[in-house]
Scaffold this motif. Structure first.
Motif, PDB file in Angstrom:
ATOM      1  N   GLU A   4     -23.972 -11.665  26.499  1.00  0.00           N
ATOM      2  CA  GLU A   4     -23.851 -13.104  26.792  1.00  0.00           C
ATOM      3  C   GLU A   4     -22.697 -13.736  26.006  1.00  0.00           C
ATOM      4  O   GLU A   4     -22.016 -14.630  26.507  1.00  0.00           O
ATOM      5  CB  GLU A   4     -25.142 -13.845  26.443  1.00  0.00           C
ATOM      6  CG  GLU A   4     -26.387 -13.316  27.109  1.00  0.00           C
ATOM      7  CD  GLU A   4     -26.960 -12.071  26.427  1.00  0.00           C
ATOM      8  OE1 GLU A   4     -26.984 -11.994  25.180  1.00  0.00           O
ATOM      9  OE2 GLU A   4     -27.369 -11.163  27.154  1.00  0.00           O
ATOM     10  N   GLU A   5     -22.498 -13.265  24.790  1.00  0.00           N
ATOM     11  CA  GLU A   5     -21.394 -13.787  23.977  1.00  0.00           C
ATOM     12  C   GLU A   5     -20.056 -13.362  24.570  1.00  0.00           C
ATOM     13  O   GLU A   5     -19.110 -14.148  24.624  1.00  0.00           O
ATOM     14  CB  GLU A   5     -21.510 -13.291  22.535  1.00  0.00           C
ATOM     15  CG  GLU A   5     -22.721 -13.828  21.810  1.00  0.00           C
ATOM     16  CD  GLU A   5     -22.952 -13.149  20.481  1.00  0.00           C
ATOM     17  OE1 GLU A   5     -23.037 -13.875  19.475  1.00  0.00           O
ATOM     18  OE2 GLU A   5     -23.033 -11.901  20.453  1.00  0.00           O
ATOM     19  N   ARG A   7     -19.493 -12.665  27.695  1.00  0.00           N
ATOM     20  CA  ARG A   7     -19.367 -13.426  28.945  1.00  0.00           C
ATOM     21  C   ARG A   7     -18.730 -14.790  28.663  1.00  0.00           C
ATOM     22  O   ARG A   7     -17.822 -15.229  29.366  1.00  0.00           O
ATOM     23  CB  ARG A   7     -20.743 -13.569  29.587  1.00  0.00           C
ATOM     24  CG  ARG A   7     -20.739 -14.275  30.913  1.00  0.00           C
ATOM     25  CD  ARG A   7     -22.124 -14.262  31.544  1.00  0.00           C
ATOM     26  NE  ARG A   7     -22.278 -13.032  32.316  1.00  0.00           N
ATOM     27  CZ  ARG A   7     -23.089 -12.030  32.026  1.00  0.00           C
ATOM     28  NH1 ARG A   7     -23.872 -12.084  30.966  1.00  0.00           N
ATOM     29  NH2 ARG A   7     -23.156 -10.971  32.796  1.00  0.00           N
ATOM     30  N   ARG A   8     -19.184 -15.463  27.624  1.00  0.00           N
ATOM     31  CA  ARG A   8     -18.630 -16.771  27.250  1.00  0.00           C
ATOM     32  C   ARG A   8     -17.149 -16.655  26.904  1.00  0.00           C
ATOM     33  O   ARG A   8     -16.326 -17.458  27.339  1.00  0.00           O
ATOM     34  CB  ARG A   8     -19.418 -17.341  26.063  1.00  0.00           C
ATOM     35  CG  ARG A   8     -18.912 -18.672  25.564  1.00  0.00           C
ATOM     36  CD  ARG A   8     -19.656 -19.161  24.324  1.00  0.00           C
ATOM     37  NE  ARG A   8     -19.848 -18.159  23.283  1.00  0.00           N
ATOM     38  CZ  ARG A   8     -18.923 -17.793  22.386  1.00  0.00           C
ATOM     39  NH1 ARG A   8     -17.725 -18.324  22.422  1.00  0.00           N
ATOM     40  NH2 ARG A   8     -19.200 -16.894  21.464  1.00  0.00           N
ATOM     41  N   ILE A   9     -16.787 -15.631  26.143  1.00  0.00           N
ATOM     42  CA  ILE A   9     -15.380 -15.421  25.761  1.00  0.00           C
ATOM     43  C   ILE A   9     -14.527 -15.215  27.006  1.00  0.00           C
ATOM     44  O   ILE A   9     -13.461 -15.818  27.156  1.00  0.00           O
ATOM     45  CB  ILE A   9     -15.259 -14.219  24.812  1.00  0.00           C
ATOM     46  CG1 ILE A   9     -15.836 -14.589  23.440  1.00  0.00           C
ATOM     47  CG2 ILE A   9     -13.812 -13.751  24.682  1.00  0.00           C
ATOM     48  CD1 ILE A   9     -16.016 -13.400  22.511  1.00  0.00           C
ATOM     49  N   LEU A  11     -15.109 -16.027  30.147  1.00  0.00           N
ATOM     50  CA  LEU A  11     -15.057 -17.191  31.041  1.00  0.00           C
ATOM     51  C   LEU A  11     -14.342 -18.386  30.424  1.00  0.00           C
ATOM     52  O   LEU A  11     -14.040 -19.350  31.130  1.00  0.00           O
ATOM     53  CB  LEU A  11     -16.467 -17.560  31.491  1.00  0.00           C
ATOM     54  CG  LEU A  11     -17.136 -16.502  32.376  1.00  0.00           C
ATOM     55  CD1 LEU A  11     -18.582 -16.875  32.662  1.00  0.00           C
ATOM     56  CD2 LEU A  11     -16.354 -16.286  33.664  1.00  0.00           C
ATOM     57  N   ASP A  12     -14.030 -18.326  29.135  1.00  0.00           N
ATOM     58  CA  ASP A  12     -13.231 -19.377  28.490  1.00  0.00           C
ATOM     59  C   ASP A  12     -11.756 -19.293  28.858  1.00  0.00           C
ATOM     60  O   ASP A  12     -11.010 -20.244  28.652  1.00  0.00           O
ATOM     61  CB  ASP A  12     -13.350 -19.294  26.956  1.00  0.00           C
ATOM     62  CG  ASP A  12     -14.606 -19.947  26.428  1.00  0.00           C
ATOM     63  OD1 ASP A  12     -15.273 -20.678  27.188  1.00  0.00           O
ATOM     64  OD2 ASP A  12     -14.922 -19.716  25.241  1.00  0.00           O
ATOM     65  N   GLU A  17     -13.317 -16.071  36.328  1.00  0.00           N
ATOM     66  CA  GLU A  17     -14.580 -16.212  37.031  1.00  0.00           C
ATOM     67  C   GLU A  17     -15.315 -14.883  36.989  1.00  0.00           C
ATOM     68  O   GLU A  17     -14.706 -13.826  36.838  1.00  0.00           O
ATOM     69  CB  GLU A  17     -14.374 -16.679  38.465  1.00  0.00           C
ATOM     70  CG  GLU A  17     -13.537 -15.761  39.318  1.00  0.00           C
ATOM     71  CD  GLU A  17     -13.295 -16.310  40.705  1.00  0.00           C
ATOM     72  OE1 GLU A  17     -14.003 -17.244  41.127  1.00  0.00           O
ATOM     73  OE2 GLU A  17     -12.403 -15.791  41.386  1.00  0.00           O
ATOM     74  N   GLU A  18     -16.621 -14.973  37.102  1.00  0.00           N
ATOM     75  CA  GLU A  18     -17.446 -13.767  37.112  1.00  0.00           C
ATOM     76  C   GLU A  18     -17.827 -13.430  38.541  1.00  0.00           C
ATOM     77  O   GLU A  18     -18.251 -14.292  39.302  1.00  0.00           O
ATOM     78  CB  GLU A  18     -18.704 -13.982  36.272  1.00  0.00           C
ATOM     79  CG  GLU A  18     -19.564 -12.745  36.174  1.00  0.00           C
ATOM     80  CD  GLU A  18     -20.750 -12.910  35.242  1.00  0.00           C
ATOM     81  OE1 GLU A  18     -21.673 -12.076  35.343  1.00  0.00           O
ATOM     82  OE2 GLU A  18     -20.769 -13.859  34.436  1.00  0.00           O
ATOM     83  N   GLU A  85     -16.370 -11.237  17.229  1.00  0.00           N
ATOM     84  CA  GLU A  85     -15.818 -12.167  18.218  1.00  0.00           C
ATOM     85  C   GLU A  85     -14.295 -12.167  18.231  1.00  0.00           C
ATOM     86  O   GLU A  85     -13.680 -12.190  19.299  1.00  0.00           O
ATOM     87  CB  GLU A  85     -16.335 -13.580  17.961  1.00  0.00           C
ATOM     88  CG  GLU A  85     -15.839 -14.559  18.996  1.00  0.00           C
ATOM     89  CD  GLU A  85     -16.486 -15.925  18.917  1.00  0.00           C
ATOM     90  OE1 GLU A  85     -15.909 -16.848  19.504  1.00  0.00           O
ATOM     91  OE2 GLU A  85     -17.554 -16.058  18.299  1.00  0.00           O
ATOM     92  N   ARG A  89     -12.214 -11.321  21.526  1.00  0.00           N
ATOM     93  CA  ARG A  89     -11.378 -12.386  22.074  1.00  0.00           C
ATOM     94  C   ARG A  89      -9.942 -11.891  22.253  1.00  0.00           C
ATOM     95  O   ARG A  89      -9.297 -12.140  23.267  1.00  0.00           O
ATOM     96  CB  ARG A  89     -11.440 -13.615  21.161  1.00  0.00           C
ATOM     97  CG  ARG A  89     -10.875 -14.867  21.794  1.00  0.00           C
ATOM     98  CD  ARG A  89     -11.119 -16.104  20.940  1.00  0.00           C
ATOM     99  NE  ARG A  89     -12.516 -16.459  20.843  1.00  0.00           N
ATOM    100  CZ  ARG A  89     -13.197 -17.110  21.770  1.00  0.00           C
ATOM    101  NH1 ARG A  89     -12.612 -17.462  22.896  1.00  0.00           N
ATOM    102  NH2 ARG A  89     -14.473 -17.402  21.591  1.00  0.00           N
ATOM    103  N   CYS A  92      -9.766  -9.352  25.104  1.00  0.00           N
ATOM    104  CA  CYS A  92      -9.982 -10.037  26.373  1.00  0.00           C
ATOM    105  C   CYS A  92      -8.717 -10.794  26.798  1.00  0.00           C
ATOM    106  O   CYS A  92      -8.349 -10.793  27.976  1.00  0.00           O
ATOM    107  CB  CYS A  92     -11.181 -10.981  26.245  1.00  0.00           C
ATOM    108  SG  CYS A  92     -11.952 -11.360  27.825  1.00  0.00           S
TER     109      CYS A  92
END
Length: 111
Positions: A4-5, A7-9, A11-12, A17-18, A85, A89, A92
């Protein structure tokens, strides 16, 4: 790091998009995949072979090439549980830049 963490990174990032690729969550920019989230606490990034070498040498406990031909093209998997993170990040962003069109990279400040 939990999925979930990550996923947030992912989508930022601009226009991220997922969606799904063969039933597994993936992350895209303008319909080009830059990361996938297969089961088992991993994430797979679209890196260049050169970027793959850098991350696997710098963090061998986190990153490794995907087996086979995809790995030789730069696709790199990371162990989420071993990553922080900042590391995720950074990887990503690299993957996003490899998938995003040049105009979007420039507009987003990721040349």
């Amino acid at each position: 790091m939990r999925p979930e963490e990550f996923r947030r990174i992912a989508l930022d990032l601009p226009e991220a998009e997922e969606k799904a690729h063969f039933g597994k969550p993936d992350f895209r920019v303008r319909n080009r995949i830059f990361a996938t989230l297969p089961p088992g606490g991993r994430v797979v990034f679209k890196l260049t072979p050169e970027e793959q070498t850098v991350v696997t040498e710098a963090e061998p406990g986190i990153f490794r090439p995907v087996k086979g031909g995809w790995g030789r093209q730069g696709w790199t998997e990371a162990d989420l549980a071993a990553a922080d993170e900042t590391t995720m990040r950074s990887a990503c962003r690299m993957a996003w830049r490899n998938a995003a069109p040049p105009g979007l990279r420039k507009a987003a400040g990721y040349p």
